[in-house]
Design a protein around this motif. Structure first.
Motif, short mmCIF file in Angstrom:
data_model
loop_
_atom_site.label_atom_id
_atom_site.label_comp_id
_atom_site.label_asym_id
_atom_site.label_seq_id
_atom_site.Cartn_x
_atom_site.Cartn_y
_atom_site.Cartn_z
N ALA A 19 26.43 -21.05 -1.24
CA ALA A 19 25.79 -21.78 -2.33
C ALA A 19 24.89 -20.87 -3.16
O ALA A 19 24.96 -20.84 -4.39
N LEU A 229 34.61 -19.45 -5.37
CA LEU A 229 33.91 -20.74 -5.41
C LEU A 229 33.39 -21.05 -6.81
O LEU A 229 33.42 -22.21 -7.26
N VAL A 230 32.95 -20.03 -7.53
CA VAL A 230 32.48 -20.22 -8.90
C VAL A 230 33.61 -20.72 -9.79
O VAL A 230 33.43 -21.61 -10.62
N ALA A 233 34.33 -24.26 -8.98
CA ALA A 233 33.29 -25.14 -9.53
C ALA A 233 33.30 -25.17 -11.05
O ALA A 233 32.52 -25.93 -11.64
N ARG A 234 34.09 -24.34 -11.67
CA ARG A 234 34.15 -24.25 -13.14
C ARG A 234 32.77 -23.98 -13.72
O ARG A 234 32.37 -24.60 -14.71
N TRP A 235 32.06 -23.07 -13.06
CA TRP A 235 30.76 -22.60 -13.53
C TRP A 235 29.73 -23.73 -13.61
O TRP A 235 28.80 -23.68 -14.40
N SER A 236 29.89 -24.75 -12.77
CA SER A 236 28.93 -25.84 -12.68
C SER A 236 28.12 -25.69 -11.40
O SER A 236 28.70 -25.66 -10.30
N TRP A 238 26.17 -27.75 -9.62
CA TRP A 238 26.28 -28.82 -8.64
C TRP A 238 27.65 -28.84 -7.98
O TRP A 238 27.76 -29.10 -6.78
N LYS A 239 28.70 -28.53 -8.74
CA LYS A 239 30.03 -28.45 -8.13
C LYS A 239 30.11 -27.27 -7.17
O LYS A 239 30.79 -27.33 -6.14
N ALA A 240 29.40 -26.19 -7.51
CA ALA A 240 29.37 -25.03 -6.61
C ALA A 240 28.68 -25.39 -5.31
O ALA A 240 29.11 -24.97 -4.23
N GLY A 243 31.12 -27.40 -3.33
CA GLY A 243 32.15 -26.52 -2.78
C GLY A 243 31.64 -25.70 -1.61
O GLY A 243 32.35 -25.48 -0.63
#
Length: 309
Positions: A19, A229-230, A233-236, A238-240, A243
């Motif tokens: 994270a 992972l980035v 997460a598409r550079w988001s 919270w999504k990272a 993940g």
């Protein structure tokens, strides 16, 4: 149920390095700098944390010094890609090999290899720590509890602050940002240094709070997984974080299965994180076909002011 409780309680220990490293990469890449040196910066942070802990014995001081050490190492990368405009992929790979060799050399010469340290222990969030099954999730070291706030601070910075909006503008369209009076090179340089600090904190977590000793190459490819992972997460941010929890769940499950008597081949265990990473990349590729892509517009592209249109 006890086995499940142990599994849930160990998830943060595996997830937090992913994270923090992913968050650092997002901060850097939002400015348009492709950072593939995460593995190297994690190793520098891991080594510096052990050295600082042996010298000062204060966990908070050691974590801060680890972040500063990773930032110092990233200055070389920033000079190469921002001022000298080297190819960002090549520069990132060079930094990984440089940091791997430097950390292994220093760890051996200074005698820090396999030297155990004592660091901050777990803190219980009462009364949540008393809950059945999931209670162990709330008995963690302070960095685990601080991580969501670190993510919140970065999200607020990127989306709500003037400096964050300028940083994103630099990553999306540096020509337009420059025309608006934004110092592109300064923002990119600072983004590299700040992002590396978070990546160094991820490495420090592994050595100082999880393993509690230094071993050459101890990050074991986690920096590369953070890069994937980035993208996942598409550079988001919270999504990272979500993940990272997914990867943490998978990695934490392996030792619990072994404790339960499930025999798993050694090489299967070693390849599991990378198999999951490949699956994530396939999923991302399929998502791109549906037109979902949040990649910064100028990611990986050096900016030369003379080419401004």
């Amino acid at each position: 149920m006890e086995l499940i409780g142990h599994w849930i309680g160990s998830i943060p220990d595996f997830a937090i390095p992913y994270a923090l490293a992913a968050l650092g990469l997002i901060l850097t890449e939002r400015a348009g700098v492709l950072s593939l040196g995460a593995e190297g910066f994690m190793l520098i942070g891991a080594l510096a944390a052990i050295g600082a802990q042996l010298a000062f014995g204060a966990t908070a001081v050691s974590l801060v010094l680890a972040m500063l050490a990773a930032s110092a190492a990233s200055v070389l990368f920033a000079i190469m890609v921002v001022w000298l405009r080297m190819h960002q992929v090549i520069a990132g790979l060079v930094m990984v090999f440089f940091c791997q060799g430097l950390s292994s050399l220093l760890g051996s010469v200074l005698g820090w290899t396999n030297m155990p340290v004592t660091s901050q222990g777990a803190v219980a969030l009462w009364p949540l720590s008393e809950l059945p099954v999931v209670g162990r999730l709330f008995v963690q070291n302070p960095v685990v509890f601080l991580t969501p706030f670190i993510f919140l601070a970065v999200v607020v910075f990127l989306q709500r602050s003037g400096a964050g909006l300028k940083l994103r503008a630099v990553g999306e369209n540096p020509q337009a940002a420059d025309a608006a009076g934004i110092p592109v090179e300064t923002y990119r340089f600072l983004a590299v240094v700040a992002g590396a600090a978070l990546v160094g904190l991820a490495g420090a977590y592994i050595s100082l709070l999880s393993t509690k000793l230094w071993i050459a190459g101890m990050t074991g490819g986690r920096g590369w997984i953070a890069v994937a992972l980035v993208i996942f997460a598409r550079w988001s941010p919270w999504k990272a974080l979500a993940g990272a929890l997914l990867f943490g769940c998978i990695e934490a499950l392996i030792p619990q299965l072994a404790a339960a008597g499930v025999k798993l081949p050694q090489y299967f265990v070693l390849m599991t994180p990378y198999v999951v990473t490949l699956g994530v990349m396939v999923w991302v590729a399929m998502g791109r076909q549906r037109g979902a892509d949040a990649q910064p517009g100028a990611l990986g592209e050096p900016y030369v002011r003379e080419e401004r249109r």
